[in-house]
Scaffold this motif. Structure first.
Motif, mmCIF file in Angstrom:
data_model
loop_
_atom_site.group_PDB
_atom_site.id
_atom_site.type_symbol
_atom_site.label_atom_id
_atom_site.label_comp_id
_atom_site.label_asym_id
_atom_site.label_seq_id
_atom_site.Cartn_x
_atom_site.Cartn_y
_atom_site.Cartn_z
ATOM 1 N N ARG A 63 2.745 7.828 -9.571
ATOM 2 C CA ARG A 63 1.289 7.868 -9.367
ATOM 3 C C ARG A 63 0.883 6.981 -8.187
ATOM 4 O O ARG A 63 -0.001 7.337 -7.407
ATOM 5 C CB ARG A 63 0.602 7.415 -10.666
ATOM 6 N N LYS A 66 1.864 8.807 -4.964
ATOM 7 C CA LYS A 66 0.989 9.929 -4.605
ATOM 8 C C LYS A 66 -0.400 9.450 -4.184
ATOM 9 O O LYS A 66 -0.949 9.922 -3.188
ATOM 10 C CB LYS A 66 0.866 10.879 -5.791
ATOM 11 N N ASP A 67 -1.000 8.526 -4.939
ATOM 12 C CA ASP A 67 -2.388 8.138 -4.688
ATOM 13 C C ASP A 67 -2.558 7.117 -3.568
ATOM 14 O O ASP A 67 -3.600 7.078 -2.918
ATOM 15 C CB ASP A 67 -3.013 7.575 -5.962
ATOM 16 N N GLN A 70 1.329 7.698 -0.016
ATOM 17 C CA GLN A 70 1.386 8.896 0.820
ATOM 18 C C GLN A 70 0.220 8.966 1.807
ATOM 19 O O GLN A 70 0.295 9.690 2.784
ATOM 20 C CB GLN A 70 1.388 10.158 -0.054
ATOM 21 N N ILE A 80 6.895 11.506 0.237
ATOM 22 C CA ILE A 80 6.713 12.887 -0.202
ATOM 23 C C ILE A 80 8.057 13.415 -0.695
ATOM 24 O O ILE A 80 9.035 13.460 0.060
ATOM 25 C CB ILE A 80 6.159 13.765 0.940
#
Length: 90
Positions: A63, A66-67, A70, A80
């Motif tokens: 998490r 991704k949040d 990235q 990624i």
């Protein structure tokens, strides 16, 4: 015999050029602006290092990757994770 209070003179009292140069030093609750500025810079530096340490230790959490990670330019593509279709069980 009663003495009267002396009348204030119209000229200031003598001030030696070799004596201490006193001036008003503004402060907030005893902290001068110079001390507050120095403390703010040190707190900001420690906060920046602490933020970097927290993100470094949490970089393995998907998490967070991704949040947060990235979306950082130049290093975001490192986080990624693309799974090839051959490894996808569905």
């Amino acid at each position: 015999m009663v003495f009267q209070t002396p009348i204030p003179r119209e000229y200031p009292s003598y001030k030696s050029p070799y004596g201490p140069k006193y001036h008003y030093q503004p402060n907030i609750a005893g902290w001068t602006f110079k001390q507050i500025g120095r403390l703010g810079l040190q707190a900001g530096a420690f906060g920046g290092v602490a933020l970097f340490a927290v993100i470094y230790y949490a970089s393995g959490i998907p998490r967070v990757q991704k949040d947060i990670l990235q979306k950082i330019p130049f290093i975001g593509s490192y986080y990624i994770k693309e799974i090839p279709p051959s490894d996808n069980p569905f």
